[in-house]
Design a protein around this motif. Structure first.
Motif, short mmCIF file in Angstrom:
data_model
loop_
_atom_site.label_atom_id
_atom_site.label_comp_id
_atom_site.label_asym_id
_atom_site.label_seq_id
_atom_site.Cartn_x
_atom_site.Cartn_y
_atom_site.Cartn_z
N ILE A 135 0.95 -1.42 -0.08
CA ILE A 135 0.07 0.33 -0.30
C ILE A 135 0.64 1.18 0.07
CG2 ILE A 135 -1.69 1.22 1.19
CD1 ILE A 135 -2.95 -1.24 2.07
N PHE A 136 1.73 0.95 0.57
CA PHE A 136 2.93 2.95 0.86
C PHE A 136 3.50 2.35 -0.88
CE2 PHE A 136 7.15 0.89 1.33
CZ PHE A 136 6.84 -0.43 1.12
N ARG A 162 -10.49 -2.63 8.07
CA ARG A 162 -9.11 -2.73 6.77
C ARG A 162 -8.31 -1.18 7.65
NH1 ARG A 162 -11.11 1.10 2.32
NH2 ARG A 162 -12.82 2.49 2.99
N MET A 163 -8.90 -0.65 8.64
CA MET A 163 -7.88 0.21 9.06
C MET A 163 -7.10 0.60 9.91
SD MET A 163 -10.41 3.26 10.89
CE MET A 163 -11.20 2.80 12.39
N ALA A 164 -7.14 -1.17 10.82
CA ALA A 164 -6.19 -1.63 11.34
C ALA A 164 -4.84 -2.28 10.61
CB ALA A 164 -6.48 -3.33 11.88
N LEU A 165 -5.27 -1.92 9.08
CA LEU A 165 -3.71 -2.79 9.04
C LEU A 165 -2.82 -2.06 8.82
CD1 LEU A 165 -5.98 -4.60 5.79
CD2 LEU A 165 -4.93 -6.36 7.50
N PRO A 166 -1.23 -2.42 8.31
CA PRO A 166 -0.68 -1.89 8.19
C PRO A 166 -0.31 -1.62 6.58
CG PRO A 166 0.45 -3.95 8.07
CD PRO A 166 -0.99 -3.92 8.26
N LEU A 167 0.56 -0.07 6.33
CA LEU A 167 0.94 0.39 5.31
C LEU A 167 1.43 -0.83 4.39
CD1 LEU A 167 1.25 4.30 5.77
CD2 LEU A 167 -0.49 3.23 4.47
N SER A 168 2.42 -2.13 5.06
CA SER A 168 3.18 -2.78 4.52
C SER A 168 2.24 -4.07 3.69
CB SER A 168 4.00 -3.31 5.05
OG SER A 168 3.20 -3.98 6.58
N ASP A 198 -1.32 -6.89 13.27
CA ASP A 198 -2.38 -6.09 12.95
C ASP A 198 -3.10 -7.17 11.66
OD1 ASP A 198 -0.88 -3.77 13.36
OD2 ASP A 198 0.21 -3.74 11.77
N ARG A 208 0.65 4.44 -2.37
CA ARG A 208 0.23 5.48 -3.01
C ARG A 208 1.18 6.44 -3.36
NH1 ARG A 208 -1.39 8.39 1.74
NH2 ARG A 208 -0.09 8.61 2.42
N LEU A 260 9.10 -5.10 12.36
CA LEU A 260 8.33 -5.05 11.50
C LEU A 260 7.15 -6.34 11.14
CD1 LEU A 260 10.67 -3.76 8.22
CD2 LEU A 260 8.50 -2.33 8.88
N THR A 273 -2.22 -5.01 -1.70
CA THR A 273 -2.96 -4.58 -2.16
C THR A 273 -2.69 -4.96 -4.21
OG1 THR A 273 -4.65 -2.98 -3.07
CG2 THR A 273 -2.79 -2.02 -3.22
N TYR A 325 3.99 -6.06 3.46
CA TYR A 325 6.81 -6.80 2.94
C TYR A 325 7.07 -6.44 3.77
CZ TYR A 325 10.48 -4.18 0.63
OH TYR A 325 11.85 -4.17 0.69
N THR A 326 8.14 -7.36 3.11
CA THR A 326 9.07 -7.19 4.37
C THR A 326 10.35 -7.06 3.61
OG1 THR A 326 8.04 -8.98 5.47
CG2 THR A 326 10.10 -8.76 6.85
#
Lengths: 307, 307, 307, 307
Positions: free
Chosen positions: D105-106, D198-204, D175, D109, D168, D207, D134-135
């Motif tokens: 997701i990051f 969904r707002m608990a999900l991390p930007l990693s 999450d 964006r 991470l 999608t 993602y890691t």
């Protein structure tokens, strides 16, 4: 943020010393709004940073197209209603607004899909995000709708609500803890690059941006996002914006309300039914030729409620 | 045009009674320009109707992206130069300008290809165009270039010039005569519909429009149209606009001049040649690996003349 | 034009040797259309040069958004109808079409106002336009409407018609004569630069272009230009395009017909009247709260005729 | 996803039975790529779903503009180089590509800021995201640059690296655990609405979307995102796309490499220095008139390294 143009609370200053004379179109009610944050959600806001044009600017642009002699034909509000009714969108594009918005990232991701706008977002590649995330108020803690995959059902209550809220809050807090540990303490141990550390943040974290668009595209945004079907968390921003637009261009707003927000569109088959009904026939879904979903929406439109 | 917002000469009034206080960003030199027509070509003009933002608005938007602490890092002009140099275009999009332009139709057809703008054009479906068409001044009556299919060659002189000018003027006059006869005299005999009669007009006829765009897209327009390769008749509008932008956002203009208008771009192969030349080697087209056209443009760029 | 990719009549060849295997989505009825000119007006045409996607591509894109499990919920045509009804426009943007169009310049000037498209136009700066201009067929030689400044009234007849036609034809012929004299004969006497000579041409002269857009924006174009209020000379292009779209994406076309072309939109005040009428009340303009124009349009919509 | 058009691994099928004859332009190397996922990062991919046009389509569009007689003037690759060199962008817009991309997701964006594209994203309002985040691989676990607020410094090593990775991974796992608990187990206890959970999900979190754009805008994207200054996690997608474009339009790609990727742009002041250097003068920063930053970038450009 503590930059040049921002005050201690991360807000751009519209300083009194900036006040000056202008021969541009001014909207007095907007002058009063300049720089004042309208609170939205638990930590968000929306403020007007600048604007261009007013109702008269819409009329002025329309008259360039219509040319000689329209002056007497209809007054300004009537002309604006005519433009709105007949989808003559270009005169509305002559007005422009610039906003400063603070909003949760999951809301920003919906918002940004409106492409015809200019955006400058706070960058977590360069900067460190404040420890702020969205937690729904209890009355907005809705369950998944059983009938509608996109919608919300009843509000959670009691233990269910408390458990969900605690989970959201605890995990977001842990995420920000992790974010800060990843960034390091600025001491000898190197921190992870900001552009990487940010990915530990939750989608509930707040971001902020400058967003600038023209009135036509703003109306399109409002039509979709001030709609009852829009997610609550973006709808509250849209509703706050509706108040701003009402102050800015009152005649255009009134036309938008009548011809867009409160309007209904009927398909060809729905029009055929409507004509039969007006002729006195009792039409049912069976005799309508519409699917169950279309019929339900048709009935809702006639009754004036959300489908 | 004699509408509400336009004076007798078809120009929008920026009336003194519109003058008022504003807390928005103002650019004093632009206030002086508001509503004042800059003459272009024989019957055209360009005037500023409204504007949003100034140099400080560019910096303000950039600082939202850069966030905390950039204040001390570089001054505003330096930040603007940095943004321009590194193609960070979004802060420039935070400024907007609205113009009223009167221009020949063949120029309007080039101009409109810049799509990221808002336009309201005078409509000859609704209204009747004034009897005004462009005739080149003798010093711009250029012959077709023999070497360059797109370009102009020497200026026509003597009988050739006179014959061309007379032909242009006579035929445009006849076209407007025909246009008016087609429209009828408003008496008993019906005139042809305006939307049809207009097709008798020549491409030299003047039209007018409101044109609104943001500073980033305006710079793109100016880079292409204030260029020596642009057709003279659109270049003069671009050059007039350059003066406006210089007044409006002087720091952004200076950066644009350095990094766009006066800049040169060298391809990978050209960079390889340049490095050999800086190392003292005498490079020729043969040893450059470039085509004749690329080599000629490379030499022109090094010498600082148009290719 | 005699270039590589164009045949003697200025048309791009879709050569048999280009035929090949593809694993992309194909629409058989579009394959049959590729490269075939559809005549429009007296010298114009419209042809499909390329296309991307089909009805299934719309569904495929929608299912990415809807994700798991929608397969069983509704069939493809139903899903497409749902998307159209609820203004979910992005799946329609997944289809793209590229056309080659030959059209009069005054039509091109209306067409180009649809900005969300890619355009390559024949350039009269570089090249010489063929001696071709539009003359209306007698049955389209309409007088100016007395009641509607934008519209056409009765068709001219007899001497009036003949005089108008002769005037249009004679002046356009003279314009092309002048154009050619200005360009010179290629002999010793230099001709005027092409970019200048072109301004002697009338707005009825034909130009041509490649025009590429996505299906969502094409539908928007068709809604405005296939409308009875659109000028006849652009409407015929839109109508020809409707036939193309019907072949290309039949399910999307059917939804577009029902929910856009044959749909009616009623304002908030009109909905209030409609509810009163359905409840048996006899509503008049006086008791409707609508202006005369709105009431007339409302009655026309209910009756199913153009206002 | 298990929808119609997607196989078990969430990937759109380009089924053999879709293979058919077409008379459209085809690019054989692209046919081989259709539907095949190119792995990017630990769980992402990029695949070509459809394309329109090829090198010949660019030339064909350019020849419409240039018209008669350009055929003999330069060959196709030369014409494409000329277009690229002189920023004639419209012929490149005649090619279009549609991709299916799975990305964190990051990264999404950043990507979405390129506005001139069509997008259909997997919606977590409707659907449930897979447990994938993602890691970074250890060699990409970079520390914050000390000198450049936007950049990465040395790679973390040893305990620092291990701690960051564990943090991470652990937090993202927590999450997703929270996300699933919020959604509920489908039993009697109602789950939180998907649009909220969904707002608990991390930007990693990963999608996916369909992304469609034209070649001109794709080149713009690649110029910014295949650049050494772009964040690694988006650059790897851009680099994979470069390989696709090289297969699709080899002549356009070669021109893009020479005139964009490997090109250098020198400002007016830098050109003045360059001319002095070519004349044999030893120019220093002091005598250059450039700032320290500009001088450093100028030296880097001459040396052929990233600034």
């Amino acid at each position: 943020m503590d930059g040049n143009a921002l005050d201690e609370r991360g807000q751009p200053e519209i300083a009194p010393e900036n006040a000056g004379e202008t021969r541009r179109a001014t909207a007095p009610a907007m002058e009063a709004r300049l720089g004042a944050a309208i609170p939205v959600l638990d930590h968000g806001f929306l403020r007007v940073v600048d604007y261009m044009g007013d109702d008269a600017a819409i009329v002025q642009a329309a008259r360039v197209s219509y040319g000689r002699g329209t002056k007497s034909a209809r007054d300004d509000a009537g002309l604006i209603r005519y433009l709105m009714r007949h989808w003559h969108s270009t005169p509305f594009e002559m007005c422009e607004i610039k906003l400063h918005v603070k909003l949760p990232i999951f809301v920003a991701r919906q918002w940004i899909r409106h492409r015809t706008a200019n955006v400058n977002e706070y960058s977590a590649r360069y900067s460190i995000l404040d420890r702020e995330f969205y937690t729904p108020a209890p009355e907005h803690l809705a369950a998944q709708s059983a009938s509608n995959r996109q919608g919300r059902g009843a509000v959670l209550a009691g233990d269910d609500a408390e458990a969900a809220l605690r989970l959201l809050r605890d995990e977001a807090t842990r995420d920000f803890d992790a974010y800060e540990r990843l960034l390091g303490d600025g001491g000898d141990r190197p921190g992870l690059a900001r552009e990487l550390a940010r990915m530990a943040l939750p989608l509930s974290a707040y971001t902020q941006w400058y967003w600038k668009t023209d009135l036509h595209n703003l109306f399109h945004f409002l039509r979709l996002r001030a709609d009852p079907h829009a997610q609550y968390e973006i709808r509250v921003y849209a509703e706050a914006l509706c108040e701003v637009v009402r102050d800015w261009v009152p005649a255009a707003w009134a036309a938008f309300e009548d011809y867009r927000l409160n309007a209904e569109t009927f398909s060809g088959p729905a029009m055929a039914c409507l004509r039969r009904m007006l002729a006195g026939e009792a039409v049912t879904q069976d005799s309508s030729g519409m699917s169950a979903g279309e019929w339900r929406e048709f009935q809702a439109a006639l009754a004036g409620r959300a489908a």
